[in-house]
Write an enzyme that holds these catalytic residues in place. Structure first.
Site, PDB file in Angstrom:
ATOM      1  CG  HIS A  23      89.397 -56.964 -40.276  1.00 38.20           C
ATOM      2  ND1 HIS A  23      89.511 -56.842 -41.557  1.00 38.20           N
ATOM      3  CD2 HIS A  23      90.383 -57.807 -39.974  1.00 38.20           C
ATOM      4  CE1 HIS A  23      90.420 -57.281 -42.141  1.00 38.20           C
ATOM      5  NE2 HIS A  23      90.945 -57.922 -41.233  1.00 38.20           N
TER       6      HIS A  23
ATOM      7  CE  LYS B   5      75.894 -52.249 -47.016  1.00 39.07           C
ATOM      8  NZ  LYS B   5      77.445 -51.924 -46.870  1.00 39.07           N
ATOM      9  NE  ARG B   6      75.882 -61.826 -41.257  1.00 38.01           N
ATOM     10  CZ  ARG B   6      76.465 -62.884 -40.739  1.00 38.01           C
ATOM     11  NH1 ARG B   6      77.322 -63.701 -41.387  1.00 38.01           N
ATOM     12  NH2 ARG B   6      75.980 -63.182 -39.636  1.00 38.01           N
TER      13      ARG B   6
ATOM     14  CE  LYS C  96      77.658 -55.040 -41.787  1.00 40.67           C
ATOM     15  NZ  LYS C  96      78.714 -54.553 -42.847  1.00 40.67           N
TER      16      LYS C  96
ATOM     17  CB  THR D 168      85.186 -54.755 -49.582  1.00 45.92           C
ATOM     18  OG1 THR D 168      84.521 -55.730 -48.972  1.00 45.92           O
ATOM     19  CG2 THR D 168      86.250 -54.405 -48.797  1.00 45.92           C
TER      20      THR D 168
ATOM     21  CE  LYS E  83      83.774 -57.115 -53.021  1.00 43.69           C
ATOM     22  NZ  LYS E  83      83.413 -58.001 -51.736  1.00 43.69           N
TER      23      LYS E  83
HETATM   24  C1  26V Z   1      81.642 -58.924 -35.429  1.00 40.27           C
HETATM   25  C2  26V Z   1      80.610 -58.772 -34.586  1.00 40.27           C
HETATM   26  C3  26V Z   1      80.630 -59.940 -33.631  1.00 40.27           C
HETATM   27  C4  26V Z   1      79.923 -59.677 -32.233  1.00 40.27           C
HETATM   28  C5  26V Z   1      78.449 -58.726 -32.756  1.00 40.27           C
HETATM   29  C6  26V Z   1      78.624 -57.528 -33.352  1.00 40.27           C
HETATM   30  C7  26V Z   1      80.067 -57.662 -34.505  1.00 40.27           C
HETATM   31  C8  26V Z   1      79.822 -56.748 -35.558  1.00 40.27           C
HETATM   32  C9  26V Z   1      80.735 -56.815 -36.636  1.00 40.27           C
HETATM   33  C10 26V Z   1      81.614 -58.039 -36.507  1.00 40.27           C
HETATM   34  C11 26V Z   1      82.744 -57.846 -37.729  1.00 40.27           C
HETATM   35  C12 26V Z   1      83.780 -58.494 -37.093  1.00 40.27           C
HETATM   36  C13 26V Z   1      85.043 -58.318 -38.312  1.00 40.27           C
HETATM   37  C14 26V Z   1      84.579 -57.863 -39.521  1.00 40.27           C
HETATM   38  O1  26V Z   1      84.007 -58.638 -40.416  1.00 40.27           O
HETATM   39  N1  26V Z   1      84.816 -56.567 -40.022  1.00 40.27           N
HETATM   40  C15 26V Z   1      84.704 -56.187 -41.582  1.00 40.27           C
HETATM   41  O2  26V Z   1      85.645 -56.296 -42.107  1.00 40.27           O
HETATM   42  C16 26V Z   1      85.792 -56.008 -43.278  1.00 40.27           C
HETATM   43  C17 26V Z   1      87.123 -56.131 -44.252  1.00 40.27           C
HETATM   44  O3  26V Z   1      87.954 -55.364 -43.411  1.00 40.27           O
HETATM   45  C18 26V Z   1      85.370 -54.503 -43.330  1.00 40.27           C
HETATM   46  O4  26V Z   1      85.315 -54.122 -44.650  1.00 40.27           O
HETATM   47  C19 26V Z   1      83.981 -54.309 -42.587  1.00 40.27           C
HETATM   48  O5  26V Z   1      83.958 -52.607 -42.603  1.00 40.27           O
HETATM   49  C20 26V Z   1      84.220 -54.874 -41.087  1.00 40.27           C
HETATM   50  O6  26V Z   1      82.897 -54.812 -40.691  1.00 40.27           O
END
Ligand code: 26V
Length: 833
Positions: free
Chosen positions: A376, A568-569, A574, A676, A680
């Site tokens: 992801h 979003k976060r 982003k 996602t 939506k």
């Molecule tokens: C985690 C972390 C942790 C360390 C600091 C930076 C950072 C940045 C992003 C993440 C996200 C980890 C996984 C995640 O939530 N990915 C999201 O998954 C969604 C479903 O597939 C996708 O739509 C999003 O684009 C993706 O960011």
């Protein structure tokens, strides 16, 4: 249930005949709610609070799911059908009452039943706690998938952790984010069934003994030094039209030995509890994984705890029916939602080799054939690795297995002629360097799975080119794409009943079962009557959101202004700050030429920052500072308003999305795996302004270039900039508008109480603009002015809006799950009606 059905189900399996439990007429439902209020909640009508009424209603609804649940279970079991196990450390479920009512077709009847009791269903809706057992997109995807698997009658279990505290509650005080614990369980959870009898021992620490065998290789036995019990809690997940019901099984940690009696009896009451506290900490709190490099030991304990409990559970289920685990891949497909459950690959090897005494090669074949892995994110800081010493201490036998898996994997490559040290290094599960070995969980998950997938076409391509380049060259058919999707039940039918009613009216009720029928709307996109209806529905949704905004922030917004939404976060990739800089530029332009006919806009932001992510929190402060300054400025005269809505969660998203005109999807190209929210918002008729990133690319292909605003560098151009340098000095010098905005922010125009607040932030953007905010700024500003122009042409705008709804049916998570079922899990799905 008919007599025939009951007989077929076998003796003792029928549910009691009780119309209060199964009937669905208005009278039945009213009687059922009253019975629950009295006998389950223990209240009389005059004493009942709204929460009591919610509990009684939810319990009455739950009764109506149980029959389908048992039928689904029996059918799967009797048929020996292959099951899917979706392992995820996050399920961002949100509220469940309207999901259940909608899918059972009971919403109207329940509304009427309650209104006869003087109770308002929509008030109860707001009383339900929002189950936030996830951080963001990954967790919400898991929740959408659970609903789609039930809808498509894919026999599935979701496996995760029953966190006592979900994602923190965000309070914004003086513009700064504060985090508060979110105890969603404090008033009970009517949807779950505790299963104290379903409990497994999970070991940690200790040592491994090597036991010689008569012939052949020695056996290994792990003697853990600590044991925690995993206890199951089941939530039924009902699919569309109530046909099939699956189980979300969440594990709660319980101390194996709840109390050290020796210490207790000696009067050390606190010390006696210490082990218990340590054990039960495992399911206490969701990790905000977007935050710290989740280096904490507790996180690894959570990962192993739920992976091991889930595997014991599914292996036990398998062995109850079959004498062997050799046919496991024919009966079980395990999907790893990112690498968080990847230790399950090793745990299954341990079960097969150590406990079932299966030869290694065979065990490995079974393991690979059973697992699939979804990636992801490609952001390097988000790719999970664990220090070898920590693994060795916590999971000594697993570490041995990992070393052996790695050695055999590398041997095979060398035997096949691979001698390039760089390649061998990159495909090794163990990373060397920084004075410490680490286990690369992505590589482990890749090696241990027969299929690896990305979540959008672009993301999957980038996986092949970057993080998994060498592994992809070695195993070229393993990586495949599964573009994400969303459940239309929650994100259209439940969130936007006004739009849904129009769609049913124009396209017929079959559109609710088959989203490809939305396409039929395209033929009417220019119809003024349809445009007027869609527009009126949107306006009502905007009025409703306006009331929420006023209640939570005190800001009054104009429902006829363009609602420009970024939800979003909060993360630098982003680029909420790109949006804020453009907001400031627009503010400057309005002040410079106040006489012009500016298209009125409301910029709405919502999202949480990881508690330890300083820059993200500063971006929230900036949003609030910019909002206050602009909203208070009389020269703007309401043509621009800025709102930061606190405590973004699934429930708030359900209110914001139907009210959106413009969807901000402006990540640095190549960094957002899919998104996602983009789906939506487009489904609900918002136009997208976005970069060619994640699923935006595929949204553009479907809605057409005329119905989306694309701007900015491509992923390839971003990669090129990262190679050649990121100083923004020249970019800023070449853009007077950008220079003016940065100067205003940096000098404290928006922070008169602390003029230096954003100085370093702006300086960092100029020195090393990793996320290419400055590089994309002019293109973004120009795209926003195109948005303004289209907004003024009402017929053209609403045509575009309708085209968006018409053309995004493909992004249904039913389609996504159909692809997983066909290409990865090898299970059938129910045909659409
Ligand atoms: C985690 C972390 C942790 C360390 C600091 C930076 C950072 C940045 C992003 C993440 C996200 C980890 C996984 C995640 O939530 N990915 C999201 O998954 C969604 C479903 O597939 C996708 O739509 C999003 O684009 C993706 O960011």
């Amino acid at each position: 249930m008919t007599t025939e059905q009951r007989d077929a189900a076998g003796p003792g399996t029928a549910l009691p005949e009780d119309h209060l439990r199964s009937g669905s007429s208005v009278d039945d439902l009213r009687g059922a709610v009253l019975a629950k209020l009295a006998y389950a909640v223990g209240k009389t009508q005059p004493d009942a609070s709204q929460r009591d009424w919610f509990l009684a209603t939810a319990l009455a609804v739950r009764d109506r799911i149980v029959q389908g649940w048992q039928n689904s279970y029996r059918a799967t079991n009797a048929g020996g059908t292959k099951r899917v196990y979706y392992m995820s450390l996050e399920f961002l479920i949100g509220r469940l009452m309207f999901d259940a009512l909608t899918n059972l077709g009971l919403t109207d009847a329940m509304r009427e039943a309650l209104s006869g009791l003087g109770v308002d269903l929509d008030t109860l809706r707001e009383v339900e706690p929002d189950a936030a057992l996830g951080n963001g997109g990954l967790g919400r995807l898991a929740a959408c998938f659970m609903e789609s698997m039930a809808t498509l009658a894919v026999p599935a279990y979701g496996y995760g952790i029953r966190y006592e505290n979900g994602l923190f509650r965000q309070v914004v005080k003086d513009g700064w984010q504060q985090e508060y614990p979110e105890n969603w369980l404090s008033f009970g959870n009517p949807w779950e069934f505790a299963r104290p009898e379903i409990a497994y021992d999970i070991g940690f620490g200790g040592h491994v003994e090597t036991l010689p065998t008569e012939a052949g290789p020695p056996r290994y036995e792990w003697f853990p030094s600590e044991t925690v019990e995993a206890v199951a809690y089941d939530t039924p997940v009902v699919g569309w039209r109530g046909q099939h019901v699956n189980t979300l099984r969440l594990w709660s940690a319980r101390a194996g030995d709840p109390l050290r009696l020796d210490a207790f009896n000696q009067g050390d009451h606190v010390g006696a509890m210490a082990d218990r506290v340590r054990a039960e900490a495992i399911s206490k709190v969701l990790y905000p994984s977007d935050a710290t490099p989740a280096g904490q030991e507790l996180r690894l304990r959570q990962e192993y705890f739920f992976a091991a409990a889930s595997l014991q559970d599914l292996v036990r289920r398998h062995l109850k029916k079959y004498p062997t685990l050799h046919n496991l891949p024919d009966k079980a497909a395990i999907q790893l939602n990112d690498t968080h459950p990847a230790i399950a690959v090793v745990e299954l090897m341990r079960i097969l080799v150590d406990l079932q005494t299966m030869p290694w090669a065979e065990a490995w074949e079974i393991t690979q054939a059973t697992f699939g892995y979804t990636n992801h994110t490609l952001l390097p800081e988000a790719l999970e690795t664990w220090p070898v010493p920590l693994m060795e201490r916590l999971l000594p036998r697993h570490m041995q297995i990992i070393y052996l898996v790695n050695a055999l994997h590398l041997d095979k490559l060398r035997a096949a002629g691979q001698s390039d040290v760089e390649v061998l290094r990159s495909v090794s599960i163990i990373a060397e360097g920084w004075g410490q070995q680490r286990v690369k969980m992505g590589t482990l998950a890749f090696i241990g799975s027969h299929r690896i997938n990305g979540v959008s076409a672009l993301h999957t391509d980038l996986m092949r080119q970057t993080v998994f380049r060498d592994l992809n060259a070695l195993y070229p058919d393993r990586i495949n794409n599964k573009t994400n999707g969303i459940t239309f039940r929650r994100w259209l039918i439940e969130a936007n009943p006004a739009l849904t009613a129009i769609l049913v009216d124009v396209l017929g009720p079959a559109v609710l079962d088959d989203p490809s029928r939305l396409e039929g709307l395209a033929a009417h996109a220019g119809d003024p009557a349809l445009q007027a209806r869609i527009r009126a529905a949107k306006r009502d949704n905007k009025l409703a959101l306006g009331r929420i905004i006023a209640a939570r922030t005190g800001v009054q917004v104009d429902p006829d202004a363009l609602f420009d939404i970024q939800i979003k976060r909060i993360h630098e990739y982003k680029r909420q700050h790109l949006n804020l800089l453009e907001t400031v530029a627009l503010y400057n332009a309005i002040r410079a030429e106040p006489w012009r006919d500016w298209a009125p806009r409301v910029k709405i932001f919502a999202g949480k920052a990881a508690a330890s992510y300083h820059t993200a929190k500063l971006i929230i402060k900036l949003a609030n500072d910019v909002a206050r300054t602009i909203n208070d400025d009389p020269t703007v005269r309401g043509r621009l308003k800025v709102v930061f809505l606190p405590n973004y969660n699934v429930s708030l998203a359900e209110r914001i999305i139907p009210a959106a005109d413009l969807s901000e999807q402006i990540s640095t190209a190549g960094m957002e795996a899919s998104g996602t929210g983009n789906m939506k918002l487009a489904l609900n008729g918002a136009l997208t302004i976005g970069t060619l990133d994640g699923a935006n690319v595929e949204i553009k292909e479907r809605v057409g270039d005329d119905n989306i605003f694309i701007f900015g560098l491509t992923a390839e151009q971003v990669a090129e900039r990262h190679r050649t340098g990121l100083s923004a000095r020249d970019t800023i010098a070449a853009s007077p508008r950008l220079a003016e905005v940065l100067e205003a922010v940096s000098s404290g125009v928006f922070s008169p109480d602390d003029t230096g607040r954003y100085k370093d932030f702006v300086q960092a953007l100029s020195d090393n603009d990793h996320f290419l905010v400055t590089a994309d700024f002019d293109a973004y500003y120009a795209a926003q002015r195109q948005v303004d122009a289209l907004w003024r042409d009402e017929a053209a705008w609403w045509r575009c809006s309708i085209m968006n709804t018409a053309r995004v049916g493909w992004f249904s998570s039913d389609r996504t799950i159909g692809e997983y079922a066909r290409d990865i899990w090898n299970v059938p799905v129910a045909a659409a009606e």
